[in-house]
Design a protein around this motif. Sequence first.
Motif, PDB file in Angstrom:
ATOM      1  N   SER A  98       0.852  -1.189   0.000  1.00 62.94           N
ATOM      2  CA  SER A  98       0.000   0.000   0.000  1.00 62.94           C
ATOM      3  C   SER A  98       0.883   1.233   0.000  1.00 62.94           C
ATOM      4  O   SER A  98       1.846   1.316   0.769  1.00 62.94           O
ATOM      5  N   ARG A 250      -7.744  -6.427   2.395  1.00 63.73           N
ATOM      6  CA  ARG A 250      -6.832  -7.090   1.458  1.00 63.73           C
ATOM      7  C   ARG A 250      -7.541  -7.631   0.222  1.00 63.73           C
ATOM      8  O   ARG A 250      -6.891  -7.982  -0.757  1.00 63.73           O
ATOM      9  N   GLN A 251      -8.854  -7.731   0.260  1.00 61.13           N
ATOM     10  CA  GLN A 251      -9.580  -8.363  -0.839  1.00 61.13           C
ATOM     11  C   GLN A 251      -9.594  -7.453  -2.065  1.00 61.13           C
ATOM     12  O   GLN A 251      -9.833  -6.257  -1.958  1.00 61.13           O
ATOM     13  N   ARG A 252      -9.357  -8.060  -3.252  1.00 63.93           N
ATOM     14  CA  ARG A 252      -9.313  -7.246  -4.467  1.00 63.93           C
ATOM     15  C   ARG A 252      -9.833  -7.962  -5.701  1.00 63.93           C
ATOM     16  O   ARG A 252      -9.734  -7.422  -6.801  1.00 63.93           O
ATOM     17  N   TYR A 253     -10.388  -9.158  -5.574  1.00 68.50           N
ATOM     18  CA  TYR A 253     -10.812  -9.900  -6.759  1.00 68.50           C
ATOM     19  C   TYR A 253     -12.319  -9.778  -6.981  1.00 68.50           C
ATOM     20  O   TYR A 253     -13.097  -9.889  -6.033  1.00 68.50           O
ATOM     21  N   VAL A 258     -15.354  -7.697  -5.025  1.00 68.70           N
ATOM     22  CA  VAL A 258     -14.715  -6.392  -5.210  1.00 68.70           C
ATOM     23  C   VAL A 258     -14.607  -6.147  -6.709  1.00 68.70           C
ATOM     24  O   VAL A 258     -13.598  -6.490  -7.336  1.00 68.70           O
ATOM     25  N   GLY A 261     -11.471  -4.347  -8.433  1.00 72.32           N
ATOM     26  CA  GLY A 261     -10.131  -4.867  -8.221  1.00 72.32           C
ATOM     27  C   GLY A 261      -9.301  -4.065  -7.248  1.00 72.32           C
ATOM     28  O   GLY A 261      -9.745  -3.723  -6.149  1.00 72.32           O
ATOM     29  N   ASP A 262      -8.072  -3.734  -7.643  1.00 74.92           N
ATOM     30  CA  ASP A 262      -7.148  -3.070  -6.737  1.00 74.92           C
ATOM     31  C   ASP A 262      -7.615  -1.672  -6.370  1.00 74.92           C
ATOM     32  O   ASP A 262      -7.296  -1.171  -5.290  1.00 74.92           O
ATOM     33  N   TYR A 263      -8.393  -1.022  -7.235  1.00 77.81           N
ATOM     34  CA  TYR A 263      -8.930   0.294  -6.890  1.00 77.81           C
ATOM     35  C   TYR A 263      -9.947   0.168  -5.755  1.00 77.81           C
ATOM     36  O   TYR A 263     -10.040   1.052  -4.894  1.00 77.81           O
ATOM     37  N   ARG A 265      -9.733  -2.149  -3.439  1.00 74.94           N
ATOM     38  CA  ARG A 265      -8.918  -2.381  -2.251  1.00 74.94           C
ATOM     39  C   ARG A 265      -8.337  -1.067  -1.734  1.00 74.94           C
ATOM     40  O   ARG A 265      -8.319  -0.831  -0.520  1.00 74.94           O
ATOM     41  N   GLN A 266      -7.862  -0.205  -2.635  1.00 69.52           N
ATOM     42  CA  GLN A 266      -7.353   1.096  -2.195  1.00 69.52           C
ATOM     43  C   GLN A 266      -8.431   1.875  -1.444  1.00 69.52           C
ATOM     44  O   GLN A 266      -8.175   2.487  -0.394  1.00 69.52           O
TER      45      GLN A 266
END
Length: 379
Positions: A98, A250-253, A258, A261-263, A265-266
């Motif tokens: 992060s 931590r989840q991003r899939y 989610v 994705g990674d956005y 998670r952010q």
Amino acid sequence: MLVGKGGKRGGKRSIWTGVPRWAQVCTIFGIVLMMFSGTTLVGAEALMSRYEGAVGKGDLFGDQAAGAARKSDIKGPVNILLVGIDPRDDTTPPLADSIMVLHVPAEMDRAYLFSMPRDLYVEIPAFEKANWNGGRGRLNGAMSHGSIVPGGNPDPARGFELLATTVQQITGIKRFDGGAIINFTGFRKIVDAMGGVTMNIEREVRSEHREPNGKHRKGNPNGPGYIGPQATYPKGEQHLSGWQALDYVRQRYPKNGVPDGDYGRQRHQQQFVKAMANQALSADVVTNPIKLDRVLRAAGESLIFNGRGNTIADFAFALKDIRPDSINMVKLPGENIGTGSAYQGERLVPEAQDFFRSVQNGTVDAFLLEHPDFRNKDK
């Protein structure tokens, strides 16, 4: 190497002198965003001293030996780089899980928290200390490349230095006023010391990594991924324990709920920061000296901090007017470079450069009015 005692204030007048009744300060470092209030002047001073002494110290910017330029008074604008890592062992170079920047404008009455996509495909400059010749790669790799110590174990502080240089190159921020490395596993202790944290879950999320009882899910013997029951976080307001909060952010899939994705998670990590701040400021914590002391010590043990000559107490006093509701969460939209096996990473949309210029020029409020899609949901 990275642990030491907090610096003395060198005869400077105590920040508590003349503060009536309750001494309220806010220490905004990293994902922790520890905000707290002292119950008495003496009690607050003692807690601050204990917290200062518990925090690990590291030469995160490579200027400690030369003597970092200390400001007698911290004035805005202020930029602090916050990096979360999840170290596996002492011999594996850490990746930056992060990467956040806390920007405080000149007025020092509000803050903007924005995340740098960890997969951002960028130019990572050469770094002689680690024998890194420079090259293109994902942003989180700068931490890993910079941490290499020829003939020795990786040094996260050295990795932070290269990451900071890379982020400055991307954002145009000329100098960070402070920085912190936050060990993600320490969050569990902080949240548990507070008695849990309340978060508003946007939509149901199912854990990729944990079972409902908190145990790690078993690896799939027939291929990648995991099998077995999943911890589930239902939509709505939920009170999470330490392991649950850490697992949720931590989840991003998309398959786990989610979709972005990674956005996503952010965004969840930023929401977690504000939720922790609100919980730390709750009457249940600030009026309970024993619990407050546990929270501060857990936070201190999870941090490596560098204020470039200024102490945590200095920053706490300088940022005392910033409360959880005056922290604005910012999203930097991006897009994939390549797909499938040809995926290289992410790139930011062109407007992100306008946002970075607004940070430099002190016009973030005006930028966000014109670009509401850059605002992240608080809840």
